[in-house]
Write an enzyme that holds these catalytic residues in place. Structure first.
Site, PDB file in Angstrom:
ATOM      1  N   HIS A 127      32.069 -30.020 -33.509  1.00  0.00           N
ATOM      2  CA  HIS A 127      31.523 -29.019 -33.706  1.00  0.00           C
ATOM      3  C   HIS A 127      30.647 -28.735 -32.409  1.00  0.00           C
ATOM      4  O   HIS A 127      29.799 -28.041 -32.281  1.00  0.00           O
ATOM      5  CB  HIS A 127      30.678 -28.951 -34.726  1.00  0.00           C
ATOM      6  CG  HIS A 127      31.624 -28.361 -35.906  1.00  0.00           C
ATOM      7  ND1 HIS A 127      31.808 -27.113 -36.479  1.00  0.00           N
ATOM      8  CD2 HIS A 127      32.479 -29.351 -36.925  1.00  0.00           C
ATOM      9  CE1 HIS A 127      32.741 -27.367 -37.482  1.00  0.00           C
ATOM     10  NE2 HIS A 127      33.226 -28.717 -37.708  1.00  0.00           N
ATOM     11  N   ASP A 176      40.983 -27.853 -29.319  1.00  0.00           N
ATOM     12  CA  ASP A 176      42.231 -28.038 -29.893  1.00  0.00           C
ATOM     13  C   ASP A 176      43.336 -27.491 -29.148  1.00  0.00           C
ATOM     14  O   ASP A 176      44.135 -28.095 -28.676  1.00  0.00           O
ATOM     15  CB  ASP A 176      42.425 -27.403 -31.604  1.00  0.00           C
ATOM     16  CG  ASP A 176      41.268 -27.954 -32.464  1.00  0.00           C
ATOM     17  OD1 ASP A 176      40.610 -28.832 -32.049  1.00  0.00           O
ATOM     18  OD2 ASP A 176      41.358 -27.296 -33.386  1.00  0.00           O
TER      19      ASP A 176
HETATM   20  C1  GLA Z   1      38.242 -27.235 -35.441  1.00  0.00           C
HETATM   21  C2  GLA Z   1      38.109 -26.100 -34.329  1.00  0.00           C
HETATM   22  C3  GLA Z   1      37.694 -26.842 -33.058  1.00  0.00           C
HETATM   23  C4  GLA Z   1      36.477 -27.806 -33.242  1.00  0.00           C
HETATM   24  C5  GLA Z   1      36.424 -28.710 -34.353  1.00  0.00           C
HETATM   25  C6  GLA Z   1      35.175 -29.251 -34.791  1.00  0.00           C
HETATM   26  O1  GLA Z   1      39.180 -28.079 -35.083  1.00  0.00           O
HETATM   27  O2  GLA Z   1      39.423 -25.517 -34.061  1.00  0.00           O
HETATM   28  O3  GLA Z   1      37.599 -25.915 -32.192  1.00  0.00           O
HETATM   29  O4  GLA Z   1      35.236 -26.629 -33.303  1.00  0.00           O
HETATM   30  O5  GLA Z   1      36.841 -27.958 -35.510  1.00  0.00           O
HETATM   31  O6  GLA Z   1      34.923 -30.072 -33.516  1.00  0.00           O
END
Ligand code: GLA
Length: 388
Positions: free
Chosen positions: A36, A176
């Site tokens: 996060h 991601d």
């Molecule tokens: C999800 C979101 C990412 C990131 C993570 C937490 O995977 O898609 O962008 O914020 O949570 O780290």
């Protein structure tokens, strides 16, 4: 079961009576640390994994797009590239791809070629290993290559993130999509989400990447996720800065009275997590397993107590694994939270005792069977050359 690439190719041939013209792949990911922090312009340290999404694509002479998702009951979603593209109310998975498609059209590429697409994958869905980001990224990569646009991994990632934010409705950060597009074999990537600078960090040969899927279904992910994001933005606003990247722990503490108490806790997690992510990078570079172990443990506690995104079963699994590996490896929850997976970095000889401990205790205590994946840090998305 066949490899998903083979499944996609076979289904393509069966449906269209010919071989696919082009094949593409994008990996899932596991985040080693930096949770996060991406949408707070901070640091993340994910690695692409050797589980992914595969697409067999046939070119068409018209503007029709037909996509069949083998792993979602073979459902098909179709649209015309030249018509207005609406949400697919029946197939929510298709909105990731429709959103990506709209981004291409809007970024001044109105004449995207029509395609028949069959897709299959081997990332557990809904486990927090970015099956949906890899789904978007493989599609964007296919469109970019087939239409000779040759977008960079960063451009693909930004486009897919925009699609998810604007069309799917989750305000996710960039991590991601970027790791799925830009991953490097045997490396994690330290990503500075402020400017998307990437530093490949070698994962020591002596450490295996073990992912344990708790099988706790992630509930309320999108709404809790969007709430956390708003709380972080509130903290930044109350500290008079544009993002939490600019905050230090001392500034946060000095302003305790002017920051909302919940937002204060969220900011505390983000600021300390950024520090831990940079420290973890050094620990990996120096093969310093003792520090890595401590940093991953601290990250978990911070997600549990400050960011409040863990659940009791995930905490249980982390404690169980930690009791087996001690200071010889690290373990923490990974991903957006509220269930999903934990990640461990550990020497090969501890894989069997950890597996045993989970099998002996987890189902008995909780009635669930965890799924264990030993993964390799892998390359990002790209075209696959068929082997004859
Ligand atoms: C999800 C979101 C990412 C990131 C993570 C937490 O995977 O898609 O962008 O914020 O949570 O780290």
């Amino acid at each position: 079961m066949n490899h998903p690439l083979e499944r996609a190719q076979q289904a393509f041939s069966k449906t269209f009576n010919r071989d696919a013209d082009r094949l593409f792949h994008a990996p899932g990911r596991v985040n080693l640390i930096g949770e996060h922090t991406d949408y707070n312009n901070g640091f993340v340290l994910p690695t692409a994994i050797d589980r992914g999404t595969y697409m067999a694509v046939g070119l068409r002479d018209d503007s029709q797009i037909n996509v069949t998702a083998l792993d979602i009951n073979g459902e098909t979603s179709c649209w015309d590239a030249n018509a207005t593209i609406e949400h697919d109310q029946k197939h929510s998975w298709a909105n990731y791809l429709r959103g990506v498609f709209i981004q291409f059209v809007e970024s001044s590429h109105p004449n995207i070629k029509g395609m028949d697409v069959v897709v299959a994958g081997n990332i557990p869905q809904g486990a927090g290993l970015s099956s949906s980001a890899s789904f978007s990224v493989v599609f964007a990569t296919a469109i970019s290559e087939i239409n000779n646009l040759f977008y960079t991994p960063a451009k693909i990632a930004l486009l897919c993130q925009a699609a998810e934010n604007q069309f799917v409705g989750c305000n996710c950060g960039i991590m991601d999509q970027l790791i799925s597009a830009a991953g490097q074999i045997n490396h994690a990537l330290l990503i500075d989400c402020q400017n998307l600078a990437i530093e490949p960090i070698s994962v020591p040969d002596s450490l295996a990447v073990m992912i344990i899927d708790s099988k706790v279904t992630r509930g309320l992910v999108d709404s809790e996720y969007n709430d956390r994001r708003k709380q972080c933005e509130l903290a930044a606003k109350q500290l008079n800065i544009s993002s939490l990247r600019e905050a230090s722990l001392s500034v946060l503490q000095a302003n305790r009275d002017s920051v909302d108490p919940i937002a204060f806790k969220r900011a505390h997690h983000v600021i300390t997590e950024n520090e831990r992510t940079l420290a973890m990078t050094e620990a990996l570079k120096n093969n310093d397993v003792t520090s890595l172990s401590r940093l991953m443990a601290e990250s978990h506690v911070s997600m549990r107590d400050d960011f409040e995104i863990t659940v009791p079963l995930i905490d249980y699994l982390v404690e169980l694994v930690s009791s087996v590996i001690g200071r010889n490896g690290g373990v923490r929850m990974t991903g957006g939270g509220f269930g999903g997976c934990i990640v461990c970095l550990l020497p090969e000889n501890l894989i069997a005792p950890v597996t045993q401990a989970i099998h002996n205790n987890y189902p008995r205590e909780h009635g669930l069977t965890a799924e264990i994946h030993i993964c390799k840090a892998s390359n990002g998305a790209g075209e696959i050359t068929p082997t004859v």
